[in-house]
Design an enzyme around this catalytic site. Structure first.
Site, PDB file in Angstrom:
ATOM      1  N   ASP A  88     -17.500   1.508 -35.634  1.00 30.36           N
ATOM      2  CA  ASP A  88     -17.886   2.534 -36.594  1.00 30.36           C
ATOM      3  C   ASP A  88     -18.261   3.792 -35.817  1.00 30.36           C
ATOM      4  OD1 ASP A  88     -18.957   3.740 -39.048  1.00 30.36           O
ATOM      5  OD2 ASP A  88     -20.930   3.301 -38.178  1.00 30.36           O
ATOM      6  N   ASP A  90     -20.411   7.019 -37.224  1.00 25.20           N
ATOM      7  CA  ASP A  90     -21.695   7.659 -37.486  1.00 25.20           C
ATOM      8  C   ASP A  90     -22.863   6.738 -37.160  1.00 25.20           C
ATOM      9  OD1 ASP A  90     -20.088   9.669 -38.382  1.00 25.20           O
ATOM     10  OD2 ASP A  90     -20.497   9.332 -40.512  1.00 25.20           O
TER      11      ASP A  90
END
Length: 337
Positions: A88, A90
């Site tokens: 991922d 963020d």
């Protein structure tokens, strides 16, 4: 047109929208990889592997399938052709949100106007107050965000993304997560970024970190310009898992031998797919889930929570979240001047 798009979206089931977003991201990721490396794929659309590598992979497949993640560190198997890692973006790789940094950069370059920002702020405020994930409300937010870039040249946005990476994003990478990325790269594994951010900024982040490529939200284009629509929808939550599954089929990956890394409970579907899930800088819900399931936890923060941006309200290209902050900051400066 916006009303027609909302009606079209509403007629699709959540599973259909998720599958479409996942397939669109996998298509774009594979196209980007071929363009960058010139690698060809076989007729089935998956990466070709040698017979020797396939036989080696088959010998250990049963041992890894369905096994609960051990408490100790996972060391990637060197040169395993059926293993990969998915990260991922963020608050996992970056401190904060890529879409926020992109939005600030676009606003400062006058990519859109204050009037555009004001319209989006109203919708984002409504969402935060009501917390609805109704497809019609999400479609409204997407229509507005995508409308900000409709008719813009893709080459222009790509160039701006390069500049924003150099100006801001490069300094926001967590060193600890960067080391995890490198660990998998050093083992000869493919490493993919998986994010709801637009593919334009996602590909740059992935390339600058030496990753294989990126699975990200795909905006529709025509003749080198954005149409103001998404291909498949926002790559968020279950759609990330769908994208990982779609890519795994094409790349002949065994997900039980793959690893995934995320900070958010929204990514539990993706983390649950792999044999080696990691949670990095987790939110409270994901931390609880990790404890229950014995998942490894890595927290690179220094006692403070990473900045977070509401994703559904920043749907589409997500540019208005950053623009809102920039506009409010400018307003405060004018008042105090």
């Amino acid at each position: 047109m916006a009303a027609l798009r909302r009606l079209h979206l509403a007629r699709r089931s959540p599973d259909e929208r998720t599958a479409l977003a996942g397939e669109a991201a996998a298509d774009a990721a594979e196209a980007g990889l071929i363009a960058a490396t010139g690698r060809r794929t076989d007729g089935a659309g998956t990466a070709a592997v040698t017979q020797k590598s396939a036989e080696k992979a088959e010998k250990t497949e049963k041992a890894g399938r369905g096994r609960k993640a051990p408490a100790e560190d996972h060391t990637p198997t060197p040169d395993d052709p059926r293993a990969a890692a998915f990260f991922d973006c963020d608050n996992t790789i970056l401190r904060g949100a890529a879409m926020f940094y992109l939005g600030v950069g676009l606003y400062r370059r006058r990519f859109f106007t204050r009037r555009d920002v004001a319209r989006f702020v109203w919708q984002q405020t409504w969402f935060r107050l009501h917390g609805s994930e109704d497809p019609a409300h999400i479609a409204d937010a997407q229509d507005t965000a995508l409308g900000l870039v409709a008719g813009k040249r893709t080459a222009e946005l790509e160039q701006i993304c390069e500049e924003i990476f150099e100006e801001v994003i490069a300094d926001k990478v967590w060193p600890g997560t960067r080391a995890l990325v490198q660990m998998h790269l050093d083992a000869g594994q493919r490493v993919w970024l998986v994010t709801a951010a637009p593919q334009e900024i996602a590909r740059i982040i992935a390339r600058r970190l030496g990753m294989t490529g990126a699975l990200a939200t795909v905006a529709e284009t025509s003749n080198g310009e954005y149409t103001g629509r998404l291909v498949g929808g926002l790559l968020h939550g279950p759609a990330k898992a769908a994208a990982v599954q779609a890519l795994a089929r094409r790349e002949q990956l065994d997900l039980s031998r793959c690893a995934a890394f995320s900070d958010s409970a929204n990514d539990i579907p993706m983390l649950s797919l792999v044999g080696h899930p990691y949670v990095v800088n987790p939110d409270a819900s994901l931390r609880r889930h990790a404890r229950t399931h014995g998942w490894r936890v890595r927290d690179f923060r220094t006692g403070r929570k990473a900045a977070r941006v509401g994703l559904p309200a920043a749907a589409g290209l997500g540019v208005a979240a950053g623009a809102t902050a920039a506009a409010l900051a400018a307003h405060r400066r004018r008042r105090t001047a």
